[in-house]
Enzyme design. Sequence first.
Site, short mmCIF file in Angstrom:
data_model
loop_
_atom_site.label_atom_id
_atom_site.label_comp_id
_atom_site.label_asym_id
_atom_site.label_seq_id
_atom_site.Cartn_x
_atom_site.Cartn_y
_atom_site.Cartn_z
N ARG A 227 -7.97 47.18 21.63
CA ARG A 227 -7.51 46.68 23.09
C ARG A 227 -7.45 47.79 24.07
NH1 ARG A 227 -2.39 43.23 21.55
NH2 ARG A 227 -2.06 42.76 23.51
N LYS B 45 3.52 44.01 31.68
CA LYS B 45 3.05 43.21 32.77
C LYS B 45 3.61 41.86 32.87
CE LYS B 45 -1.39 43.76 32.30
NZ LYS B 45 -1.45 44.66 31.01
N ARG C 22 1.22 39.79 14.65
CA ARG C 22 0.01 39.06 14.81
C ARG C 22 -1.40 39.58 14.85
NH1 ARG C 22 1.43 37.49 21.13
NH2 ARG C 22 -0.16 39.19 21.07
N ARG D 257 5.94 44.50 17.05
CA ARG D 257 6.30 43.30 17.41
C ARG D 257 5.93 42.36 16.10
NH1 ARG D 257 3.51 41.86 22.85
NH2 ARG D 257 1.71 41.75 21.90
N ARG E 79 -9.96 42.37 35.62
CA ARG E 79 -10.12 43.07 34.59
C ARG E 79 -11.35 43.89 34.82
NH1 ARG E 79 -6.93 41.90 29.99
NH2 ARG E 79 -6.60 39.73 30.21
#
Length: 209
Positions: free
Chosen positions: A166, A13, A155, A122, A88
């Site tokens: 998440r 996004k 991370r 990542r 959200r």
Amino acid sequence: MKLIFLGPPGAGKGTIASRISKDLNIPHISTGDLFRKAIKNQTELGKKVQQIIESGDLVPDALTVALVKERLNNPDVENGYILDGFPRTIKQADSLESFSKIDNVINFVISDEQVIQRLSGRRMCKNCGEGYHIENMKPQKEGICDKCGEELIIRPDDTPEAIKNRLAVYYESTAPLIDYYKEKGLLLDIDGAQEVGKVAEATSKAISK
Ligand SMILES: [Zn+2]
């Protein structure tokens, strides 16, 4: 053009929003940035947000809505905007409707497996924050930052456990917005699993119809 970008974490996004924002010359508004900016400027709302975040709580709907509403009073949204990370929840979406009229909601469709593959690959430089990906954006030397030579780390919110959390939060609170906007006839589905340039292209095409 007033747009909302919807989709699970890792759907791209933010990246697509930056591109479309440049193409259409409309601001890319992310709630994360709004929070950081309000805290930095120590505005009335910013002080409240800071207190809540520091105590480890989630910023409540009313406060998030107030910040977005304030942002949408800025003259640079005259030609429209892209909302990324907002609304959200259904409650936030209902509030938004009371002060701004959305043209389209872009829903980036991507499977859980792809989300996990993208996010778990990542890496971030622990020194300068430069981002990498073990498959799509490899550093020249494995595990080492091209820019500063420091070590690359995962991370905390990209660990497998955090990614599962998440996704669970997304399905519980945000995914219901897909039906919400579909019923209003505003939803445009975009295949988010394609390469980023293709996703951006498909998005531009969909909103120009
Ligand atoms: Zn670095």
